[in-house]
Design an enzyme around this catalytic site. Sequence first.
Site, PDB file in Angstrom:
ATOM      1  N   HIS A  70      52.955 -61.441  95.759  1.00  0.00           N
ATOM      2  CA  HIS A  70      51.763 -60.633  95.983  1.00  0.00           C
ATOM      3  C   HIS A  70      50.507 -61.372  95.506  1.00  0.00           C
ATOM      4  O   HIS A  70      49.402 -61.073  95.952  1.00  0.00           O
ATOM      5  CB  HIS A  70      51.867 -59.299  95.233  1.00  0.00           C
ATOM      6  N   ASP A 110      57.283 -59.854 105.560  1.00  0.00           N
ATOM      7  CA  ASP A 110      56.680 -59.108 104.464  1.00  0.00           C
ATOM      8  C   ASP A 110      55.185 -59.000 104.763  1.00  0.00           C
ATOM      9  O   ASP A 110      54.654 -59.694 105.641  1.00  0.00           O
ATOM     10  CB  ASP A 110      56.946 -59.821 103.133  1.00  0.00           C
TER      11      ASP A 110
END
Length: 368
Positions: A187, A259
């Site tokens: 992230h 993702d």
Amino acid sequence: MRESVRGVGERFMVGFEGLSPSAELKHLLRRHAVGSVILFARNVESPEQVAELVRELQGLARDAGHASPLLVAVDQEGGRVQRLKEPWTMWPPMRAVGRLDSEQVARSVGQALARELAACGIRWDLAPVVDVDSNPRNPVIGDRSFGADPERVGLLGAALIQGLQGEGVAACAKHFPGHGDTEVDSHLELPAVDHSRRRLDDVELRPFRRAVAAGVASVMTAHVLVRELDESLPATLSRRVVADLLRRELGYDGVVVADDLEMKAVANRWRPGEAAVLAAQAGCDLIPFCANPESQLEAIEELIRAVESGAISWNAMDDAQRRIRRLKERYLLPYRDPEPKLARQAAGAGERVALAAEIADRAGIGTA
């Protein structure tokens, strides 16, 4: 405009802010026929509200002339990653299931998750994590994994997949080809893995082979640079990883979903449109942009240009749409809107709460 170009929106999964569809989301559904929507905690208030939200989203898609219902997804793993919290059942992390080492328990968890999600109209759970918990310094996987033994992870992951899909909710094995032995959160930045191919086969890839053999409906790629497979591109954007390894070598013909391409491991290096095209060229069928409307629009428009220019072939578009259509046909048709009253009745039903508590107690791990 060719049908395949109009169908570009079917390859995108988008998120939005708020408890009701945003103006930007409505535009994407109407103008670009986006085919999938992902819900986060920011979209969730109660079982009744989620059911009503799904009804509204599906109505917007029908009114816009979509050829098929929307695929509504959520990350409902258990532990620290479960977007639907109380009154829904609060599950312990999958490490607890791993400690019990019971395929029947894992299958029962999958069944229970599916019943609560399906009652709300959510037919795609982005679970289970089948990464192997091989690095105690990993900031993002840890107790989301069933454990450190790749064989156990594979068996329990396959059982949970069977439980979910047996109750009509598509599962997703993630994060291919393995995010367990990293020390960086994708992230925030791009992690790298330097294992040999033999080690990848012995550890990281083994649970994914089990998931493929179990008929998992979808596989999510990792924003991880696996240098043995591709020295320059993270797995999500790499043909060597998606098309060559997952598709050809592992023989997987289900839906491959990237993702979130707004994660900084990708977003710090590629513009939204560049990332979307690279992911599609790598072999990803579904391309998520989970927050920013401007990024969503840029990515869709650039993928349209890539198809029109030939940078992405018509055959590749047709193959991706076929796989998405097959998933929707299996898990959404015949379509019926969720009933808010039934959604409330299903959330936190006594036997599911008891199962979650028993798993947590026997494993010595609390629920989130």
